[in-house]
Design an enzyme around this catalytic site. Sequence first.
Site, PDB file in Angstrom:
ATOM      1  N   ASP A  27       0.826  -1.216   0.000  1.00 17.69           N
ATOM      2  CA  ASP A  27       0.000   0.000   0.000  1.00 17.69           C
ATOM      3  C   ASP A  27       0.859   1.263   0.000  1.00 17.69           C
ATOM      4  O   ASP A  27       1.957   1.276   0.546  1.00 17.69           O
ATOM      5  CB  ASP A  27      -0.895  -0.010   1.253  1.00 17.69           C
ATOM      6  CG  ASP A  27      -2.025   0.995   1.140  1.00 17.69           C
ATOM      7  OD1 ASP A  27      -2.279   1.511   0.044  1.00 17.69           O
ATOM      8  OD2 ASP A  27      -2.658   1.279   2.177  1.00 17.69           O
ATOM      9  N   ASN A  75     -10.538  -3.057  -6.666  1.00 17.41           N
ATOM     10  CA  ASN A  75      -9.642  -2.182  -7.450  1.00 17.41           C
ATOM     11  C   ASN A  75     -10.119  -1.928  -8.882  1.00 17.41           C
ATOM     12  O   ASN A  75      -9.627  -1.021  -9.554  1.00 17.41           O
ATOM     13  CB  ASN A  75      -8.208  -2.738  -7.477  1.00 17.41           C
ATOM     14  CG  ASN A  75      -7.468  -2.562  -6.162  1.00 17.41           C
ATOM     15  OD1 ASN A  75      -6.566  -3.324  -5.836  1.00 17.41           O
ATOM     16  ND2 ASN A  75      -7.844  -1.543  -5.379  1.00 17.41           N
TER      17      ASN A  75
HETATM   18  C1  FPP Z   1      -2.409   0.073  -3.205  1.00 20.66           C
HETATM   19  O1  FPP Z   1      -1.743   1.321  -3.103  1.00 20.66           O
HETATM   20  C2  FPP Z   1      -1.725  -0.713  -4.202  1.00 20.66           C
HETATM   21  C3  FPP Z   1      -2.321  -1.322  -5.269  1.00 20.66           C
HETATM   22  C4  FPP Z   1      -3.762  -1.241  -5.525  1.00 20.66           C
HETATM   23  C5  FPP Z   1      -1.524  -2.075  -6.266  1.00 20.66           C
HETATM   24  C6  FPP Z   1      -0.350  -2.871  -5.755  1.00 20.66           C
HETATM   25  C7  FPP Z   1       0.400  -3.426  -6.896  1.00 20.66           C
HETATM   26  C8  FPP Z   1       1.728  -3.316  -7.097  1.00 20.66           C
HETATM   27  C9  FPP Z   1       2.674  -2.734  -6.116  1.00 20.66           C
HETATM   28  C10 FPP Z   1       2.340  -3.869  -8.345  1.00 20.66           C
HETATM   29  C11 FPP Z   1       2.791  -5.283  -8.122  1.00 20.66           C
HETATM   30  C12 FPP Z   1       3.461  -5.786  -9.331  1.00 20.66           C
HETATM   31  C13 FPP Z   1       3.658  -7.077  -9.612  1.00 20.66           C
HETATM   32  C14 FPP Z   1       4.424  -7.431 -10.816  1.00 20.66           C
HETATM   33  C15 FPP Z   1       3.155  -8.164  -8.784  1.00 20.66           C
HETATM   34  P1  FPP Z   1      -2.454   2.658  -3.559  1.00 20.66           P
HETATM   35  O2  FPP Z   1      -1.985   2.978  -4.929  1.00 20.66           O
HETATM   36  O3  FPP Z   1      -3.911   2.544  -3.352  1.00 20.66           O
HETATM   37  O4  FPP Z   1      -1.810   3.692  -2.596  1.00 20.66           O
HETATM   38  P2  FPP Z   1      -2.467   5.012  -2.014  1.00 20.66           P
HETATM   39  O5  FPP Z   1      -3.317   4.561  -0.861  1.00 20.66           O
HETATM   40  O6  FPP Z   1      -1.277   5.789  -1.583  1.00 20.66           O
HETATM   41  O7  FPP Z   1      -3.259   5.699  -3.092  1.00 20.66           O
END
Ligand code: FPP
Length: 239
Positions: A27, A75
């Site tokens: 996250d 998501n």
């Molecule tokens: C949540 O952070 C994160 C996600 C919805 C996506 C997580 C995926 C990855 C890190 C990519 C993984 C890649 C592979 C190849 C497995 P957010 O973006 O919602 O964070 P925020 O709360 O700061 O907006």
Amino acid sequence: MALFKTENRRSNKTFSVLPRHLGIIMDGNGRWAKRRGLPRTAGHRAGADVFKAISKECGRLGIEQVTFYAFSTENWKRPKEEVDTLMKLFHDFLLTAKKNIEESDDMRIRFIGEREGLDPELLRLMDEAEIETADKPGTVINLAINYGGRQEIVSAVNRLIAEGKTQITEQDISDKVYTLPDCDLIIRPSGEQRLSNFLLWQAAYGEFWYSDVLWPSFKVRDLHKALRDFENRNRRFGG
Ligand code: FPP
């Protein structure tokens, strides 16, 4: 097929106890990008590199299973560009893993979540990766894509009903969820202190470890901090 460019020499001289099953909620990608004036997608790209580095370290330490929360059933509500970027990151990771066929890591990959809604080409690469790494003896990396903990339990119960069960035990559900063993430790960076529908069944007695570090800035030393903390927890399992 090798998932990560690594020699994968396993050595855990550092920790007296390791979680058998570690869960990681990746996250903070969006906030990391925003703070740098970048689009959210740049945060996910940086987060993908951290996923690889942390997976390698878990493999080196010899943790039995690690489940990464990569894309939840919720998501899909995000802007199309963001969803497309995430799907492309999963796709590219698997293509690279396929090319690294000669590399020598011994990790196994599995996918957990609903297949419905995912692109057929991505599903094909996912199947291929699962089959080609099925006999690897090392750490199992579970990637949760299109995953929701409630959905996982409902789908387990529905499968039991389809088999004609009228009385359901805990063991029946444990036998039908996507991953076991139970999750011993869940790591959530970015300051949030929520489970967010992650491994609801498996984390019944799981320990939590939170950190303010945003996922793209998460380092191997942060993983070690969490594992050190876990080592010193007094787990009573309700007893
Ligand atoms: C949540 O952070 C994160 C996600 C919805 C996506 C997580 C995926 C990855 C890190 C990519 C993984 C890649 C592979 C190849 C497995 P957010 O973006 O919602 O964070 P925020 O709360 O700061 O907006």
